[in-house]
Design an enzyme around this catalytic site. Structure first.
Site, short mmCIF file in Angstrom:
data_model
loop_
_atom_site.label_atom_id
_atom_site.label_comp_id
_atom_site.label_asym_id
_atom_site.label_seq_id
_atom_site.Cartn_x
_atom_site.Cartn_y
_atom_site.Cartn_z
N GLU A 130 -3.83 -7.60 -4.50
CA GLU A 130 -4.05 -6.69 -3.37
C GLU A 130 -5.44 -6.86 -2.79
O GLU A 130 -6.05 -5.90 -2.30
CB GLU A 130 -3.78 -5.24 -3.81
CG GLU A 130 -2.31 -5.06 -4.12
CD GLU A 130 -1.93 -3.66 -4.57
OE1 GLU A 130 -2.74 -2.73 -4.45
OE2 GLU A 130 -0.80 -3.52 -5.05
N ASP A 188 -2.96 -0.97 8.75
CA ASP A 188 -1.64 -0.44 9.11
C ASP A 188 -1.50 -0.37 10.63
O ASP A 188 -0.48 -0.74 11.20
CB ASP A 188 -1.46 0.98 8.55
CG ASP A 188 -0.85 0.95 7.15
OD1 ASP A 188 0.00 0.08 6.90
OD2 ASP A 188 -1.22 1.81 6.32
N HIS A 208 -5.34 7.58 -0.66
CA HIS A 208 -5.90 6.60 -1.58
C HIS A 208 -6.52 7.35 -2.76
O HIS A 208 -7.70 7.23 -3.05
CB HIS A 208 -6.92 5.70 -0.88
CG HIS A 208 -6.75 4.25 -1.19
ND1 HIS A 208 -7.79 3.40 -1.45
CD2 HIS A 208 -5.64 3.51 -1.32
CE1 HIS A 208 -7.31 2.20 -1.69
NE2 HIS A 208 -6.02 2.23 -1.63
N GLY A 211 4.84 9.56 8.01
CA GLY A 211 4.50 10.38 6.86
C GLY A 211 4.31 9.51 5.64
O GLY A 211 4.53 8.30 5.68
N ASP A 254 3.36 14.16 8.31
CA ASP A 254 3.32 14.89 7.05
C ASP A 254 2.79 13.96 5.97
O ASP A 254 3.18 12.80 5.89
CB ASP A 254 4.74 15.33 6.66
CG ASP A 254 5.67 14.14 6.49
OD1 ASP A 254 6.05 13.54 7.52
OD2 ASP A 254 5.98 13.78 5.34
N ASP A 310 0.48 -5.78 7.63
CA ASP A 310 -0.74 -5.87 6.84
C ASP A 310 -0.39 -6.20 5.40
O ASP A 310 0.73 -5.97 4.95
CB ASP A 310 -1.49 -4.54 6.89
CG ASP A 310 -0.68 -3.43 6.24
OD1 ASP A 310 0.47 -3.21 6.67
OD2 ASP A 310 -1.18 -2.80 5.30
N HIS A 354 5.24 3.85 -4.59
CA HIS A 354 4.31 3.69 -3.49
C HIS A 354 5.00 3.05 -2.27
O HIS A 354 4.75 3.43 -1.14
CB HIS A 354 3.13 2.82 -3.94
CG HIS A 354 2.03 2.75 -2.94
ND1 HIS A 354 0.93 3.55 -3.00
CD2 HIS A 354 1.86 1.96 -1.86
CE1 HIS A 354 0.14 3.28 -1.99
NE2 HIS A 354 0.67 2.31 -1.28
#
Lengths: 964, 266
Positions: free
Chosen positions: A517, A314, A292, A744, A707, A475, A229
């Protein structure tokens, strides 16, 4: 902890939409339910007096016009249920954030009442002849989500969760020196680290060198930072393909395009949270699209909502703070009418997923005050285990603030939401395949969002940005503090004291705080002389902020809890120690052929069937639930035409109030083509995104693209081979179109394992395109506007029915998938742009799924005008019959509406771009296609409207007028 | 005559403050953002403004009920100052969530001059949030600044907009005594309860209310998203027919009227 219980009921004389919805859901689950009444429940600390509870319930909790309420004292006898009525309560599990409870506390203290613990829940009184066990099962499935909520049958909620237990503060050392490869793999698996043998070996070697065992927090930090990730190990790794070695696939394709083109409007690419391009002399626009998928598969509402929240952060953390100005969302689901028997165990039904995802995006995006302006939805049975949820956000920032640099000595300040146990191991979870048990094993990785906390953080950050109070920002996303601080400290160093972090509840071990998180958190680096002012601004905005530590120049990431060191990592090893992954890839073209079908005898019926395909049909039911007008920037709505129900190709927004300079935003994706050839899928995605933007008036020479890869399991060489093939195809077309990639993301391993059966998604690249235009009044919509004007098809139609929606309606895939002619494609985009700038066209619409026939039908419907088309006039490659002319999905085609007297101008602007006048806009409500003077299909607008709107008309509201 | 000062209220979850600010500025007013925390710290500051504007959004997440928590806060922290503000010649505007706040606060319709909740704004009959353009008519009403008899197109975007009066008597009062300032109308200009022209199922088709003094106006649809010509959904057709765009969108008139009345009285 025993508590007061207050339950609010709608008066029997008033509608109870929540109860009605529950009744419908339970009936749909097969229960003989006759009525459901809903209750909103509140638990209030036992310290309150009876009078205080009554006053509060009356003044705040119950609506004075519509509601009644009941109060039960703590320890009060719980009375049994009324005969024939069964009581079901749905409440959040311990540890899940309950934002409403916080607001209840605020309202209580505003009234002058003491601040006590609070909780909320929902309850339903279910009437009807229903077995308790069946009701429990249906409630868990339809009215609750087991990941986040508990269901109580008959008994009532009585107590509030306690403050949480004592945390385990020991520093855990994990000996790994003695482990062999198998032992290391087992350690990774047991700990949910998602690291492979090679990576674990590298870690073991590093600690061998240091002569000590890693501490648990260090291992967790490495696992987060090295996750697929965060590091995109596959795309940036080494790939052996067709006898060649590609050292870094991303650099060889996507980044190669951007570097080669070196466009001057690119301000910051591939280095920050989002890509940044110049908007005008003063400001830049930044854009990021995320996926997500995993959280949304398990908990669609929370997964999609936190996805939106994450991508907004973000943007907020791009440069030195950008203001979010628009959301874009693209989804892929299995068809909502999929028979329940075909849905594998462990998967939610696609209709549940769709409705949950839409509600999640709605209930996060709308409260944030960011318009959701663009999107699309695609359907294929293979998305049943892995639905795709792409969430994007666009922001604006001063170009002078596009760069950031942490300074040694800066304070590490965290602000926004509190830290809880939510979302632990999200980053590593998203790097694993889903399987039948994912729902239970991975529940810690799923969470629900709290948009108002994020809004407060956003207000605070943007004010602080205006006052220039920080030197860098990012973030908290995947990996939480560990990733945010770890990334910001790269090349420098950091020292962190975790005991300062405000927690949602007690009991978190230091490593949990470090990698949690929990949503709605940002990390800033703040110079000493600006710290006080920054903390003041946060206070003024009701946003919690605290100093987490200091940036140093030690080259180490030192994490303490109460002075005790829990991690002391070499930052160089953390960021550069990841071994390069090497993967095999092969491409084997599937053996496919075009079907031999009887000649189409009813083109009208075929067009109606195509319009009713889920991927083609109207998405108005979804669109209207999103706020697309907030910020007052809209110059092109998602729906257009005289009744505001025609489809728009792209959104147009004016981000600076008072200026007509605009942003045109569109996207392209066609998963179905991937089943025939991933290269075609990739090219067509880029071409479609460009067509959408250019048909709306965008400038092909001032367009940036993004992308987003979503793929099956790339550990399988064939899957990876498809990805490699697609990447080179999109590279070549982007070079030809001169469109740089500015950002991307990838989501690999989208595979679902159901026993022996493996369901893999078709490889997908979503392309998002963003163009800057000087004057939005030169942009256009797709609806026909004037009787008597001409319809001009720009581009060439070929025999390309492979992968088409038309063949899908016949149950066929075929082989002749559309490919993009690079030169012709560029010619079409530029020709159409010149024409729109000269105001030659009244309307424009791209030909995509469903081909020319669908484009004509949609333009006519939007304008509520008729159209007459001569299929024989279409510029074609080779001899094509009327079916091919109507439904072929050849790329690089845009249909224009042009007034007769402007035709010479149009032709002058198109230069030698292939085009033909193929028909005209007529009065009345008939859409007719003819070939060589013979009518092929004739449909009324009413027929078109019904076919196009019915499939996703979940409320039965879109077609009310038609039925009338 | 100086530009009248306009208080644009900010609070956690309010999110239409920038467009409201811009629209008032464009109308010649002098808007200023004031955060609820600042206002509570110095409640008398309210009296230095001519207009109080509560923008749209999701104040405090619309938790418990839309606008409830902010209304509660204003009621307990500002209390009677709100009525005094009107007595001293202030005007107030609540758009969407701001309207919900003013209703829960009892400032609208305030038929008896007391802060009490006489009507509620509750869930749309469709049971979900909806964003769509609606057509409104400004009725003959007590409102001292809203021009009457206009047909206006503004976008509505809400989940809780169905206006339900406490009882039939009050419903009649709102209709007959000039409190129902804005109504949803159909294509023939007639008030309608039919979806989607009436997006939430409000009985009596009421989209906006004024108070007894006519100095407060609140409505569910958004004039703050319809003040530029390019905000209108069919501006391209207008451009085609007329050859140019008008100066304003349909929502601008309200802001101009409020600024005009506030300056004239100031």
């Amino acid at each position: 902890m025993q508590a007061w219980r207050v339950e609010i009921l709608v008066r029997p004389s008033e509608p109870d939409p929540v109860g009605d919805y529950a009744r419908k859901s339970l009936i749909a689950a097969g229960l003989a339910v006759s009525a459901v009444r809903s209750r909103r429940g509140f638990l209030l600390g036992a310290e309150l007096s009876a009078q205080q509870v009554h006053e509060f319930a009356k003044a705040v909790l119950a609506d004075p016009v519509l509601d009644t309420f009941e109060i039960h004292a703590p320890f009060a006898e719980v009375t049994g249920s009324v005969r024939g009525v069964q009581r079901v309560s749905v409440l959040l599990r311990a540890g899940v954030t309950d934002p409403v409870a916080q607001s209840v506390q605020k309202a209580m203290t505003d009234m002058g009442l003491p601040r006590v613990a609070t909780g909320t829940y929902r309850a339903f009184d279910v009437s009807g002849n229903v077995e308790l066990a069946a009701l429990a099962l249906a409630t868990r499935k339809s009215l609750a989500n087991a990941v986040l909520q508990d269901v109580l049958m008959l008994q009532l909620p009585t107590s509030l969760p306690g403050a949480g237990g004592e945390p385990d503060l020991t520093v855990q050392s994990i000996p790994i020196a003695h482990l062999d490869q198998q032992g290391l793999e087992q350690l990774s698996k047991d700990g949910g680290l998602a690291l492979d043998a090679m990576e674990m070996t590298a870690i073991a070697a590093h600690y061998q060198q240091l002569g000590r065992a890693p501490m648990r927090m260090e291992l967790e930090t490495l696992a987060q930072t090295w996750s697929e990730h965060c590091k995109h190990k596959t795309l940036t790794g080494r790939v052996r393909f067709e006898g060649k070695v590609i050292d870094n696939l991303l650099k060889a394709t996507i980044v190669h395009v951007t570097n080669t083109l070196d466009r001057d409007f690119c301000v910051s690419v591939f280095v920050d949270n989002a890509g940044v391009i110049r908007f005008d002399d003063e400001d830049s626009i930044c854009i990021k699209v995320e996926t997500h998928n995993r959280p949304s598969a398990i908990e669609p509402f929370g997964g999609a909502g936190t996805g939106v929240g994450g991508v907004i952060r973000d943007i907020l953390g791009t440069g030195k703070g950008a203001r979010p100005i628009a959301n874009t969302d693209v989804f892929c689901f299995a068809p909502p009418d999929m028979p329940a028997a075909k849905v594998p165990q462990g998967c939610l039904h696609p209709r549940t997923v769709l409705q949950g995802v839409v509600a999640g995006v709605r209930d996060y995006g709308n409260p944030m005050g960011i318009p959701t302006v663009n999107g699309s939805v695609h359907f294929d049975e293979n998305f049943v285990g892995n639905p795709l949820v792409y969430v994007g956000n666009i922001g604006i920032l001063k170009t002078a603030r596009a760069q950031k640099q942490v300074q040694v000595g800066d304070h590490i300040v965290a602000l926004g939401g509190r830290t809880g146990r939510d979302g632990i191991h999200g980053a590593t979870f998203s790097s694993l395949e889903l399987h039948t048990n994912s729902e239970t094993v991975s529940s810690g990785a799923v969470q629900i969002g709290d948009p108002i906390t994020e809004r407060k953080a956003m207000d605070a950050v943007l004010r602080a940005a205006d006052l220039d109070l920080f030197s860098s920002i990012t973030d908290c996303g995947a990996g939480g503090f560990s990733s945010a601080v770890g990334e910001m400290a790269e090349g420098l160093g950091a020292e962190v004291e975790l005991a300062r972090a405000p927690l949602k509840y007690q009991g978190l071990a230091p490593w949990e705080i470090w990698i949690s998180e929990a949503q709605e958190r940002m990390v800033l680096s703040v110079p000493q002389d600006k710290l006080q002012r920054l903390l003041e601004v946060c206070r003024e905005e009701s946003c919690e902020a605290f100093v987490l530590g200091t940036f140093t120049d030690s080259g180490r990431l030192v994490v303490k809890y109460d002075g005790q060191v829990h991690a002391d990592l070499d930052l160089h090893f953390l960021h550069k120690g990841l071994p390069i992954r090497e993967r095999e890839a092969i491409y084997i073209a599937p053996k496919l052929a075009d079907p031999v079908l009887p000649i189409e005898t009813d083109h009208a019926a075929a067009l109606l069937a195509t319009l009713s395909d889920y991927s083609v049909c109207s998405k108005e039911w979804i669109v209207r639930q999103y706020d697309h007008e907030v910020q007052a920037s809209s110059a092109n709505k998602p729906m257009c035409g005289v009744k505001n129900d025609g489809p728009a190709d792209a959104a147009v927004i004016m981000p600076k109030l008072g200026s007509r300079r605009g942003v045109v935003l569109g996207n392209g994706l066609n998963p179905r083509y991937s089943k025939i050839d991933p290269a075609a899928m990739a090219e067509c995605a880029l071409d479609e995104a460009m067509r959408n933007v250019i048909a709306t008036g965008g400038d092909p020479d001032y367009t940036a693209v993004l992308d987003n890869y979503c793929w099956g399991n790339t550990r399988n060489p064939e899957r990876l081979g498809e990805l490699v093939r697609a990447s080179f195809a999109i590279r070549d077309l982007a070079l030809a179109y001169r469109t740089p990639f500015v950002s991307g993301k990838d989501s690999l391993h989208n595979e679902f394992r159901d026993g022996d059966r493996v369901i893999s998604i078709p490889g997908c690249i979503l392309v998002t395109a963003l163009s800057i235009v000087p004057d939005v009044t030169r942009t256009l919509t797709s609806d026909c506007k004037r009787i008597g004007s001409l319809l001009v098809l720009v581009g060439v139609t070929k025999n390309e029915l492979g992968g088409s929606t038309y063949w899908k309606t016949k149950g066929e895939l075929g082989a002749s998938v559309p490919r993009v002619d690079h030169q012709l494609g560029r010619q079409v985009l530029q020709g159409v742009y010149r024409a729109t700038q000269a105001r030659c066209a009244l309307a424009a619409h791209d030909c995509s799924e469903g081909g020319l026939a669908v484009a004509v039908a949609e333009m006519a419907l939007g304008g509520r005008l008729g159209a007459k088309i001569d299929l024989g006039a279409v510029v074609s490659q080779g001899e094509l019959n009327s079916t091919q002319r109507m439904f072929s999905e050849s790329q690089s085609r845009i249909l224009l509406e042009v007034q007769k007297h402007r035709l010479p101008d149009l032709i002058a602007n198109l230069l030698d771009t292939p085009h033909a006048v193929i028909g005209e806009v007529t009065s009345g409500d008939q859409v007719e296609f003819a070939m060589h003077g013979k009518s092929v299909a004739k449909l009324s607008l009413t027929q078109i409207e019904r076919a196009w709107k019915r499939p996703l008309d979940f409320d039965g509201t879109l077609l009310e007028e038609v039925q009338k | 005559m100086s530009a009248p000062k306009i208080l644009i209220l900010r609070a956690p979850g309010i999110n239409c403050e920038r467009e409201t600010h811009f629209a008032f500025q464009r109308a010649g007013g002098a808007p200023e953002y004031v955060h609820i925390n600042e206002l509570i710290a110095d409640p008398d500051r309210l009296f230095s403004y001519r207009v109080l504007s509560v923008p749209g959004g999701f104040a405090y997440g619309d938790d418990i009920a839309s606008g409830r928590v902010l209304a509660q806060e204003l009621k307990h922290k500002l209390g009677d100052r709100l009525l005094q503000f009107l007595d001293r010649g202030g005007l107030a505007l609540g758009i969407c969530n701001g309207f919900q706040v003013l209703v829960r606060l009892g400032l609208l319709p305030c038929t008896r001059g007391k802060l009490e909740e006489e009507v509620t704004l509750t869930h749309n009959l469709s049971n979900h949030y909806e964003c769509r353009w609606v057509t409104l008519r400004s009725e003959q009403s007590r409102c001292v600044f809203l021009e009457q008899g206009l047909t206006l197109r503004w976008p509505a975007a809400h989940g809780e907009g169905r206006l339900v009066p406490r009882d039939a008597q009050l419903a009649a009062l709102l209709r007959d005594e000039g409190f129902a300032a804005l109504r949803y109308v159909d294509e023939h200009g007639k008030p309608t309860t039919t979806y989607p022209q009436n997006p939430n199922g409000s009985p009596e088709a009421i989209a906006g209310l004024t108070d007894r003094t006519g100095r407060v106006l609140g409505m569910m649809p958004h004039p703050d998203r319809a003040f530029l010509p390019t905000h209108m959904p069919d501006w391209r057709r207008t451009l085609l027919e007329k050859g140019e765009l008008p100066l304003d969108g349909d929502g601008m008139g309200l802001f101009r009227a409020m600024v005009r009345v506030a300056s004239a009285e100031g």
